[in-house]
Design a protein around this motif. Structure first.
Motif, PDB file in Angstrom:
ATOM      1  N   ARG A  32       9.329  48.758  60.849  1.00  0.00           N
ATOM      2  CA  ARG A  32       8.763  49.688  61.822  1.00  0.00           C
ATOM      3  C   ARG A  32       7.460  50.259  61.253  1.00  0.00           C
ATOM      4  NH1 ARG A  32      12.777  53.723  64.927  1.00  0.00           N
ATOM      5  NH2 ARG A  32      13.788  51.676  65.039  1.00  0.00           N
TER       6      ARG A  32
ATOM      7  N   ARG B   5       9.683  65.033  65.092  1.00  0.00           N
ATOM      8  CA  ARG B   5      10.028  65.647  63.826  1.00  0.00           C
ATOM      9  C   ARG B   5       9.931  67.160  63.949  1.00  0.00           C
ATOM     10  NH1 ARG B   5       5.609  64.630  59.151  1.00  0.00           N
ATOM     11  NH2 ARG B   5       7.328  65.653  58.066  1.00  0.00           N
TER      12      ARG B   5
ATOM     13  N   SER C 149       5.016  58.036  58.396  1.00  0.00           N
ATOM     14  CA  SER C 149       6.129  57.232  57.912  1.00  0.00           C
ATOM     15  C   SER C 149       7.347  57.458  58.807  1.00  0.00           C
ATOM     16  CB  SER C 149       6.486  57.615  56.478  1.00  0.00           C
ATOM     17  OG  SER C 149       7.729  57.046  56.114  1.00  0.00           O
ATOM     18  N   PRO C 150       8.089  56.391  59.114  1.00  0.00           N
ATOM     19  CA  PRO C 150       9.311  56.584  59.911  1.00  0.00           C
ATOM     20  C   PRO C 150      10.266  57.580  59.259  1.00  0.00           C
ATOM     21  CG  PRO C 150       8.770  54.254  59.772  1.00  0.00           C
ATOM     22  CD  PRO C 150       7.848  54.964  58.835  1.00  0.00           C
ATOM     23  N   ASP C 151      10.237  57.661  57.935  1.00  0.00           N
ATOM     24  CA  ASP C 151      11.126  58.582  57.226  1.00  0.00           C
ATOM     25  C   ASP C 151      10.791  60.037  57.508  1.00  0.00           C
ATOM     26  OD1 ASP C 151      11.251  56.439  54.270  1.00  0.00           O
ATOM     27  OD2 ASP C 151      12.414  56.413  56.135  1.00  0.00           O
ATOM     28  N   ASP C 152       9.602  60.293  58.037  1.00  0.00           N
ATOM     29  CA  ASP C 152       9.178  61.666  58.330  1.00  0.00           C
ATOM     30  C   ASP C 152       9.835  62.208  59.595  1.00  0.00           C
ATOM     31  OD1 ASP C 152       5.760  60.941  57.358  1.00  0.00           O
ATOM     32  OD2 ASP C 152       7.468  61.612  56.158  1.00  0.00           O
ATOM     33  N   TYR C 153      10.460  61.331  60.383  1.00  0.00           N
ATOM     34  CA  TYR C 153      10.907  61.723  61.709  1.00  0.00           C
ATOM     35  C   TYR C 153      12.416  61.938  61.770  1.00  0.00           C
ATOM     36  CZ  TYR C 153       6.213  61.062  63.276  1.00  0.00           C
ATOM     37  OH  TYR C 153       4.850  61.212  63.428  1.00  0.00           O
ATOM     38  N   ASP C 154      12.785  62.929  62.571  1.00  0.00           N
ATOM     39  CA  ASP C 154      14.181  63.337  62.666  1.00  0.00           C
ATOM     40  C   ASP C 154      14.884  62.764  63.895  1.00  0.00           C
ATOM     41  OD1 ASP C 154      12.554  66.258  61.779  1.00  0.00           O
ATOM     42  OD2 ASP C 154      14.002  65.295  60.419  1.00  0.00           O
TER      43      ASP C 154
ATOM     44  N   TRP D 131      14.746  59.837  67.280  1.00  0.00           N
ATOM     45  CA  TRP D 131      14.201  58.572  67.768  1.00  0.00           C
ATOM     46  C   TRP D 131      14.735  58.246  69.150  1.00  0.00           C
ATOM     47  CZ3 TRP D 131      10.281  56.323  65.364  1.00  0.00           C
ATOM     48  CH2 TRP D 131      10.081  56.587  64.010  1.00  0.00           C
TER      49      TRP D 131
END
Length: 124
Positions: free
Chosen positions: A45, A99, A107-112, A114
């Motif tokens: 992603r 987020r 970064s996808p990891d930044d988001y809470d 989806w």
């Protein structure tokens, strides 16, 4: 919790344009920023664009900059991505992310949160 639902994907010819929407519901007051990501088949992603929920700043990936616009409507609780001059390389599932932090992340990891994604296919 926040629920996100994307719409607007489909089949588009190269050189064409599209408008993706993401409707947010639930505890949207917790949203600090939102973004669009995409995932092509067999690939990770990747970031497309992001915006602070206040609308005060936006960010774009190099490969869409100049032909994409991200915007949001706080009243309608909708995030929009408008893309033009589409290329076959733009073919992917497009995801809306949200987020809590008031920082537009890449970064996808930044988001809470989806959405389920919407397929965009660009034919040559």
């Amino acid at each position: 919790q926040v629920q996100l639902v994307e719409s607007g994907g489909g089949l588009v010819q190269a050189g064409g344009s599209l408008r993706l929407s993401c409707l947010a519901s639930g505890r949207t007051i917790s949203l600090g920023a939102m973004g669009w990501f995409r995932q092509a088949q067999g690939k990770a992603r990747e970031f497309v664009a992001s915006i602070k929920w206040s609308g005060s700043s936006t960010s774009y990936a190099e490969y869409v900059r100049g032909r994409s616009i991200i915007s949001r409507d706080n009243v309608k609780k909708t995030l929009v991505l408008e893309m033009s001059l589409l290329k076959p390389d733009d073919t992917a599932v497009y995801y809306c992310g949200g987020r809590r932090e008031v920082v537009d992340g890449q970064s996808p990891d930044d988001y809470d949160y989806w959405g389920q994604g919407t397929q965009v296919t660009v034919s040559s």
